[in-house]
Design a protein around this motif. Structure first.
Motif, PDB file in Angstrom:
ATOM      1  N   MET A 267      -6.047   1.409  -1.458  1.00  0.00           N
ATOM      2  CA  MET A 267      -4.845   0.615  -1.660  1.00  0.00           C
ATOM      3  C   MET A 267      -4.228   0.293  -0.303  1.00  0.00           C
ATOM      4  N   GLU A 268      -3.697  -0.879  -0.217  1.00  0.00           N
ATOM      5  CA  GLU A 268      -3.080  -1.326   1.026  1.00  0.00           C
ATOM      6  C   GLU A 268      -1.770  -0.564   1.252  1.00  0.00           C
ATOM      7  N   GLN A 269      -1.668   0.070   2.409  1.00  0.00           N
ATOM      8  CA  GLN A 269      -0.502   0.893   2.744  1.00  0.00           C
ATOM      9  C   GLN A 269       0.792   0.086   2.705  1.00  0.00           C
ATOM     10  N   LYS A 270       0.721  -1.173   3.132  1.00  0.00           N
ATOM     11  CA  LYS A 270       1.906  -2.021   3.169  1.00  0.00           C
ATOM     12  C   LYS A 270       2.489  -2.210   1.763  1.00  0.00           C
ATOM     13  N   LEU A 271       1.618  -2.440   0.787  1.00  0.00           N
ATOM     14  CA  LEU A 271       2.083  -2.589  -0.599  1.00  0.00           C
ATOM     15  C   LEU A 271       2.712  -1.303  -1.110  1.00  0.00           C
ATOM     16  N   LEU A 272       2.081  -0.172  -0.796  1.00  0.00           N
ATOM     17  CA  LEU A 272       2.617   1.117  -1.225  1.00  0.00           C
ATOM     18  C   LEU A 272       4.005   1.342  -0.644  1.00  0.00           C
ATOM     19  N   GLU A 273       4.187   1.012   0.612  1.00  0.00           N
ATOM     20  CA  GLU A 273       5.484   1.212   1.264  1.00  0.00           C
ATOM     21  C   GLU A 273       6.557   0.286   0.699  1.00  0.00           C
ATOM     22  N   LYS A 274       6.158  -0.882   0.210  1.00  0.00           N
ATOM     23  CA  LYS A 274       7.120  -1.838  -0.345  1.00  0.00           C
ATOM     24  C   LYS A 274       7.492  -1.543  -1.793  1.00  0.00           C
ATOM     25  N   THR A 275       6.755  -0.663  -2.448  1.00  0.00           N
ATOM     26  CA  THR A 275       6.990  -0.383  -3.865  1.00  0.00           C
ATOM     27  C   THR A 275       7.819   0.881  -4.020  1.00  0.00           C
ATOM     28  N   LYS A 276       8.925   0.761  -4.738  1.00  0.00           N
ATOM     29  CA  LYS A 276       9.757   1.925  -5.015  1.00  0.00           C
ATOM     30  C   LYS A 276       9.218   2.592  -6.279  1.00  0.00           C
ATOM     31  N   ILE A 277       8.848   3.852  -6.156  1.00  0.00           N
ATOM     32  CA  ILE A 277       8.322   4.612  -7.291  1.00  0.00           C
ATOM     33  C   ILE A 277       9.328   5.690  -7.653  1.00  0.00           C
ATOM     34  N   THR A 278       9.673   5.744  -8.934  1.00  0.00           N
ATOM     35  CA  THR A 278      10.598   6.754  -9.438  1.00  0.00           C
ATOM     36  C   THR A 278       9.886   7.601 -10.488  1.00  0.00           C
ATOM     37  N   LEU A 279       9.892   8.902 -10.303  1.00  0.00           N
ATOM     38  CA  LEU A 279       9.406   9.836 -11.320  1.00  0.00           C
ATOM     39  C   LEU A 279      10.633  10.248 -12.112  1.00  0.00           C
ATOM     40  N   LEU A 280      10.646   9.917 -13.400  1.00  0.00           N
ATOM     41  CA  LEU A 280      11.828  10.098 -14.241  1.00  0.00           C
ATOM     42  C   LEU A 280      11.634  11.268 -15.186  1.00  0.00           C
ATOM     43  N   PHE A 281      12.630  12.156 -15.208  1.00  0.00           N
ATOM     44  CA  PHE A 281      12.574  13.363 -16.023  1.00  0.00           C
ATOM     45  C   PHE A 281      13.859  13.526 -16.829  1.00  0.00           C
ATOM     46  N   GLY A 282      13.768  14.313 -17.862  1.00  0.00           N
ATOM     47  CA  GLY A 282      14.938  14.668 -18.655  1.00  0.00           C
ATOM     48  C   GLY A 282      14.483  15.308 -19.954  1.00  0.00           C
ATOM     49  N   ARG A 283      15.359  16.080 -20.533  1.00  0.00           N
ATOM     50  CA  ARG A 283      15.046  16.726 -21.807  1.00  0.00           C
ATOM     51  C   ARG A 283      15.003  15.682 -22.914  1.00  0.00           C
TER      52      ARG A 283
ATOM     53  N   ARG B 204       0.846  16.338  -7.639  1.00  0.00           N
ATOM     54  CA  ARG B 204      -0.190  15.327  -7.333  1.00  0.00           C
ATOM     55  C   ARG B 204       0.437  13.959  -7.068  1.00  0.00           C
ATOM     56  N   MET B 205       1.458  13.613  -7.841  1.00  0.00           N
ATOM     57  CA  MET B 205       2.119  12.316  -7.642  1.00  0.00           C
ATOM     58  C   MET B 205       2.797  12.273  -6.276  1.00  0.00           C
ATOM     59  N   LEU B 206       3.440  13.361  -5.885  1.00  0.00           N
ATOM     60  CA  LEU B 206       4.123  13.387  -4.588  1.00  0.00           C
ATOM     61  C   LEU B 206       3.141  13.355  -3.426  1.00  0.00           C
ATOM     62  N   LYS B 207       1.960  13.901  -3.643  1.00  0.00           N
ATOM     63  CA  LYS B 207       0.932  13.831  -2.605  1.00  0.00           C
ATOM     64  C   LYS B 207       0.427  12.392  -2.465  1.00  0.00           C
ATOM     65  N   ALA B 208       0.221  11.723  -3.591  1.00  0.00           N
ATOM     66  CA  ALA B 208      -0.269  10.340  -3.568  1.00  0.00           C
ATOM     67  C   ALA B 208       0.816   9.348  -3.160  1.00  0.00           C
ATOM     68  N   TYR B 209       2.055   9.618  -3.585  1.00  0.00           N
ATOM     69  CA  TYR B 209       3.180   8.706  -3.343  1.00  0.00           C
ATOM     70  C   TYR B 209       4.326   9.504  -2.718  1.00  0.00           C
ATOM     71  N   PRO B 210       4.202   9.854  -1.442  1.00  0.00           N
ATOM     72  CA  PRO B 210       5.178  10.761  -0.813  1.00  0.00           C
ATOM     73  C   PRO B 210       6.612  10.239  -0.790  1.00  0.00           C
ATOM     74  N   ASN B 211       6.799   8.948  -0.933  1.00  0.00           N
ATOM     75  CA  ASN B 211       8.154   8.392  -0.918  1.00  0.00           C
ATOM     76  C   ASN B 211       8.758   8.256  -2.314  1.00  0.00           C
ATOM     77  N   ALA B 212       8.060   8.757  -3.312  1.00  0.00           N
ATOM     78  CA  ALA B 212       8.574   8.651  -4.683  1.00  0.00           C
ATOM     79  C   ALA B 212       9.903   9.392  -4.807  1.00  0.00           C
ATOM     80  N   GLU B 213      10.786   8.800  -5.584  1.00  0.00           N
ATOM     81  CA  GLU B 213      12.086   9.409  -5.862  1.00  0.00           C
ATOM     82  C   GLU B 213      11.978  10.167  -7.180  1.00  0.00           C
TER      83      GLU B 213
END
Length: 165
Positions: free
Chosen positions: A1-17, A97-106
């Motif tokens: 995957m192109e690093q530039k695209l990854l850096e431009k994409t905001k990824i949110t991991l959403l949690f809740g009960r 695993r997600m944080l390793k693949a997408y370290p900027n994920a919120e």
């Protein structure tokens, strides 16, 4: 995957009960619903494991994480998803695993008082709700979600999602 695209994409991991409003939170954003992917992973088995077995099987965690990453990468590479919400991861190992693949994920946790979540559960009329709220809210899968909150408490942004849904 192109690093530039990854850096431009905001990824949110959403949690809740259960009934914390994950489905309706920022519903205008491209969303990957993990439970849908889990059903796809389970469809590959002759005898599908139960949710409890699923949570205790690292091999299945790897398959689920791979499925999430495949869909996420596809969405990023399309260039059409400036933001992606990954909704409903329930295992710490998958979050890692997600944080390793997408370290900027919120990481976002939706906080809703138990009484309000109970009200939402009892009024939503979902055909899958075959048990009382107290039973559903104390299943291992919900408790595992709470474990994610505890494990990543220093990285999670908590949002008060009460009075919104």
């Amino acid at each position: 995957m192109e690093q530039k695209l990854l850096e431009k994409t905001k990824i949110t991991l959403l949690f809740g009960r259960i009934c914390s409003g994950k489905t309706s939170y920022r519903s205008d954003i491209y969303r990957i619903v993990v439970s849908d992917l889990v059903r796809g992973v389970l469809a590959n088995y002759v005898v599908a494991p139960t949710r409890g077995e699923l949570q205790n099987t690292m091999h299945l965690d790897d398959e689920i994480a791979s499925a999430i990453m495949m869909v996420t990468d596809y969405a990023i590479e399309s260039g059409k998803c400036p933001e992606i919400i990954i909704d409903g991861i329930r295992q710490v190992s998958i979050v890692e695993r997600m944080l390793k693949a997408y370290p900027n994920a919120e990481l976002v946790w939706l906080e809703v008082p138990e009484d309000e979540r109970r009200r939402r559960y009892e009024s939503r009329g979902d055909s899958r709700d075959l048990e009382p709220f107290d039973t559903a809210d104390n299943k291992p899968i919900e408790l595992e979600c709470q474990k994610i909150f505890s494990t990543f408490k220093d990285k999670i942004k908590t949002i008060d999602n009460y009075g919104i849904n």
